[in-house]
Design an enzyme around this catalytic site. Structure first.
Site, mmCIF file in Angstrom:
data_model
loop_
_atom_site.group_PDB
_atom_site.id
_atom_site.type_symbol
_atom_site.label_atom_id
_atom_site.label_comp_id
_atom_site.label_asym_id
_atom_site.label_seq_id
_atom_site.Cartn_x
_atom_site.Cartn_y
_atom_site.Cartn_z
ATOM 1 N N HIS A 61 -24.553 2.111 59.155
ATOM 2 C CA HIS A 61 -25.487 1.148 59.063
ATOM 3 C C HIS A 61 -25.605 0.768 57.409
ATOM 4 O O HIS A 61 -25.520 1.830 56.498
ATOM 5 C CB HIS A 61 -26.772 1.260 59.740
ATOM 6 C CG HIS A 61 -26.574 1.485 61.145
ATOM 7 N ND1 HIS A 61 -27.386 2.429 61.835
ATOM 8 C CD2 HIS A 61 -25.656 0.756 61.887
ATOM 9 C CE1 HIS A 61 -27.049 2.298 63.090
ATOM 10 N NE2 HIS A 61 -25.935 1.435 63.234
ATOM 11 N N LYS A 71 -31.472 5.914 51.247
ATOM 12 C CA LYS A 71 -32.035 6.570 52.088
ATOM 13 C C LYS A 71 -31.941 8.170 51.935
ATOM 14 O O LYS A 71 -30.795 8.387 51.449
ATOM 15 C CB LYS A 71 -31.339 6.597 53.752
ATOM 16 C CG LYS A 71 -31.245 4.906 54.359
ATOM 17 C CD LYS A 71 -30.725 5.022 55.208
ATOM 18 C CE LYS A 71 -30.685 3.521 56.114
ATOM 19 N NZ LYS A 71 -29.797 3.461 57.311
ATOM 20 N N TYR A 131 -35.840 10.001 58.164
ATOM 21 C CA TYR A 131 -35.549 9.644 56.879
ATOM 22 C C TYR A 131 -36.426 8.648 56.229
ATOM 23 O O TYR A 131 -37.130 7.870 56.923
ATOM 24 C CB TYR A 131 -34.021 8.961 56.818
ATOM 25 C CG TYR A 131 -33.905 7.833 57.599
ATOM 26 C CD1 TYR A 131 -33.855 6.450 57.432
ATOM 27 C CD2 TYR A 131 -33.667 7.794 59.197
ATOM 28 C CE1 TYR A 131 -33.597 5.373 58.314
ATOM 29 C CE2 TYR A 131 -33.500 7.006 60.320
ATOM 30 C CZ TYR A 131 -33.453 5.798 59.723
ATOM 31 O OH TYR A 131 -33.271 4.562 60.603
ATOM 32 N N ASP A 169 -23.016 -0.896 67.707
ATOM 33 C CA ASP A 169 -22.185 0.015 66.985
ATOM 34 C C ASP A 169 -20.758 -0.082 67.335
ATOM 35 O O ASP A 169 -19.940 0.048 66.667
ATOM 36 C CB ASP A 169 -22.529 1.185 66.822
ATOM 37 C CG ASP A 169 -23.693 1.624 66.123
ATOM 38 O OD1 ASP A 169 -24.150 0.572 65.305
ATOM 39 O OD2 ASP A 169 -24.555 2.626 66.232
#
Length: 185
Positions: A61, A71, A131, A169
């Site tokens: 992603h 991130k 995250y 996905d």
């Protein structure tokens, strides 16, 4: 805190010093001054956490500009294979990836700057993944790359029969099909 360079320039591992005794352990999971000294000046605006079972692959992603996200990721429970892929078409490392094991026992965190796609595979029975993001989630700028694109060649360390993916996905485009992603600092 030890800073470890990965094979991909800009993607870093932060390994905290853990202080432990018979009572348990303690470590600093984040320090802005240390982070800025090694990764640059970024402002974190959103924290996320996910729970996944063994075999789950999430990713790859990223968010498109102007909402590209950096991130800082870590595992609170379990073990994952964490992957960053350079998707900046003008980068000399375009299409290259790094895969690092993050776990509750090694306490490592990985910094994935804007301009990289990110994903992970759960190697333990389950995992809690946390995250920090440098931009807010923007559904209109959400994008991805196919997790098993052969041009990237990621070894997810899972038998194919054990991989569990979301519908989203499973439908992500191959690397050569994505829109250009600009180089970022």
């Amino acid at each position: 805190m030890q800073i470890i360079q990965t094979p991909l320039p800009g993607v870093l591992l932060f390994e905290p010093k853990v202080f432990g005794d018979e009572r348990g352990w303690f470590f600093e999971s984040f320090r802005q001054d240390v982070f800025e000294r090694h990764a640059g000046s970024y402002r974190f605006v959103q924290d996320n956490e996910s729970f996944s079972r063994y075999g789950v692959v999430r990713g790859l992603h990223y968010q498109k500009s102007p909402h590209a996200q950096g991130k800082l990721v870590r595992v609170i429970r379990g073990e994952v294979l964490d992957v960053a892929v350079d998707i900046r078409q003008e980068s000399p490392n375009f299409g290259k990836h790094t895969a690092q094991v993050l776990s509750e026992s090694n306490h490592r965190m990985m910094w994935i700057p804007p301009g990289f796609a990110h994903g992970f595979a759960v190697l333990s029975e389950s995992a809690v993944f946390s995250y920090k993001c440098t931009d807010y989630y923007a559904p209109s700028h959400d994008a991805g790359v196919r997790w098993n694109d052969p041009s990237i060649g990621i070894d997810w360390r899972l038998p194919a029969a054990d991989v569990s993916l979301s519908d989203k996905d499973q439908r992500q485009p191959m690397l050569h099909e994505i829109e250009p992603v600009e180089l970022t600092s």
